[in-house]
Design an enzyme around this catalytic site. Structure first.
Site, PDB file in Angstrom:
ATOM      1  N   LYS A  55       0.839  -1.206   0.000  1.00  0.00           N
ATOM      2  CA  LYS A  55       0.000   0.000   0.000  1.00  0.00           C
ATOM      3  C   LYS A  55       0.868   1.248   0.000  1.00  0.00           C
ATOM      4  CE  LYS A  55      -3.857  -2.173   2.257  1.00  0.00           C
ATOM      5  NZ  LYS A  55      -4.269  -2.759   3.519  1.00  0.00           N
ATOM      6  N   GLN A  99      -5.422  -2.116   9.502  1.00  0.00           N
ATOM      7  CA  GLN A  99      -5.233  -3.426   8.869  1.00  0.00           C
ATOM      8  C   GLN A  99      -5.867  -4.526   9.723  1.00  0.00           C
ATOM      9  OE1 GLN A  99      -3.878  -3.931   5.803  1.00  0.00           O
ATOM     10  NE2 GLN A  99      -4.409  -6.084   6.030  1.00  0.00           N
ATOM     11  N   ASP A 122     -11.744   2.265   3.959  1.00  0.00           N
ATOM     12  CA  ASP A 122     -12.107   0.842   3.862  1.00  0.00           C
ATOM     13  C   ASP A 122     -13.623   0.658   3.786  1.00  0.00           C
ATOM     14  OD1 ASP A 122     -10.094  -1.103   3.690  1.00  0.00           O
ATOM     15  OD2 ASP A 122      -9.540  -0.862   5.799  1.00  0.00           O
TER      16      ASP A 122
HETATM   17  N1  GUN Z   1      -7.271  -7.413   5.632  1.00  0.00           N
HETATM   18  C1  GUN Z   1      -7.577  -8.126   4.525  1.00  0.00           C
HETATM   19  N2  GUN Z   1      -8.201  -7.341   3.616  1.00  0.00           N
HETATM   20  C2  GUN Z   1      -8.298  -6.112   4.173  1.00  0.00           C
HETATM   21  C3  GUN Z   1      -8.853  -4.879   3.716  1.00  0.00           C
HETATM   22  O1  GUN Z   1      -9.401  -4.738   2.615  1.00  0.00           O
HETATM   23  N3  GUN Z   1      -8.751  -3.838   4.574  1.00  0.00           N
HETATM   24  C4  GUN Z   1      -8.175  -3.963   5.798  1.00  0.00           C
HETATM   25  N4  GUN Z   1      -8.138  -2.874   6.583  1.00  0.00           N
HETATM   26  N5  GUN Z   1      -7.651  -5.085   6.244  1.00  0.00           N
HETATM   27  C5  GUN Z   1      -7.724  -6.162   5.430  1.00  0.00           C
END
Ligand code: GUN
Length: 296
Positions: A55, A99, A122
């Site tokens: 990211k 996350q 998100d």
């Molecule tokens: N863990 C797995 N996929 C995601 C996601 O799309 N966002 C977040 N914050 N954590 C994740």
């Protein structure tokens, strides 16, 4: 029947990221704004570490500001919420991502609810979940959004189609169902307690597999000509001892039956980060009352 069209998620994501980079440059040159994304990672889950690193790289490549906050697995919920509060108030930060998964001792719902809804890139805050289901402008979860973009590359009009979503997670299955209903599909969610999942999947014009079960969907689960979107990313060890990534769909068998299909890797995976960047730019514009760029 001929083999399925293979939907190239890598190429679609690259185009979206280019569009984001152009929009970021426009915001910078015309408005002096650099959208910023903050990621909070708790503990040392290896998959999460890779996600967050990717990211950050993608943010840099698109010209976005990127902030990482690493907390130990022993951090208290109160300290985590205090960190989120600080980012909620930080003017350089337009998007906040916590996350997942979080350690068991932490109540993930309380933590996700602490993110300012306008920075919730998100789309996991209850306010954004409710907005999505009630068709109000919201920030939409990244993986489901990526699935819909890929779907539309092969099916422009989704109205009236039977869509089956395999999996009911908060991150993928449920928001995806909301998006498909909003696109006028007839939607069924299949989950671990469903009776005869194969028979339900066989009805699907659009089958989206997000169950987290390696190669669960067999060739005879698929209606001939259906569009198959595979969200699974499962690391499996083959007989020769080598690890490889497989989806929730038996790809080779499915390719012979489906009309179009996403591969793993190179399908949905690259779309998630591209959509995260897109959401960060959208959040930056909305917070400042600027028009939202058309990212195609
Ligand atoms: N863990 C797995 N996929 C995601 C996601 O799309 N966002 C977040 N914050 N954590 C994740």
């Amino acid at each position: 029947m001929s083999e399925a069209i293979v939907i190239d998620g890598q190429a679609v994501a690259a185009r979206l990221r280019q569009g984001v980079a152009a929009a970021v440059e426009d915001l910078r040159s015309r408005h002096g704004v650099t959208p910023g994304l903050a990621a909070i990672i708790v503990g040392d889950d290896p998959a999460s570490q890779i996600y967050v690193r990717n990211k950050s790289r993608a943010c840099h490549a698109a010209g976005l500001g990127s902030f990482e906050h690493r907390l130990t697995a022993e951090v208290s919920e109160a300290a985590l919420v205090a960190q989120i509060d600080e980012l909620n108030r930080d003017e350089r930060v337009d998007g906040i991502l916590v996350q997942l998964p979080l350690p068991d001792a932490i109540d993930a719902q309380r933590v996700l609810g602490a993110v300012a809804p306008e920075k919730d890139v998100d789309g996991f805050h209850p306010l954004n979940v409710g907005r999505l289901w009630s068709r109000q402008p919201s920030l939409v979860p990244c993986t489901p959004l990526g699935c819909l973009i890929l779907l539309r590359t092969v099916r422009a009009d989704l109205a009236g189609l039977e869509a089956v979503v395999l999996g009911r997670s908060q991150i993928v299955g449920r928001p995806l169902a909301a998006l498909l209903v909003a696109a006028d599909c007839t939607v069924t969610i299949v989950h671990s307690r469903s009776r005869d999942p194969a028979a339900i999947c066989r009805r699907a014009d659009i089958l989206i597999a997000a169950a987290g079960e390696p190669q669960m969907v067999k060739g005879d689960w698929i209606k001939p000509g259906a569009t198959v979107i595979d969200v699974g990313t499962n690391r499996v060890v083959a007989a020769d001892g080598r690890a490889r990534l497989v989806g929730d769909v038996d790809y080779e068998a499915a390719r012979a039956v489906a009309g179009a299909i996403t591969p793993v890797p190179g399908g949905v995976g690259p779309m998630t980060i591209a959509c995260l960047l897109q959401n960060t730019v959208i959040a930056a514009c909305r917070r400042r009352g600027l028009p939202e760029p058309d990212l195609g």
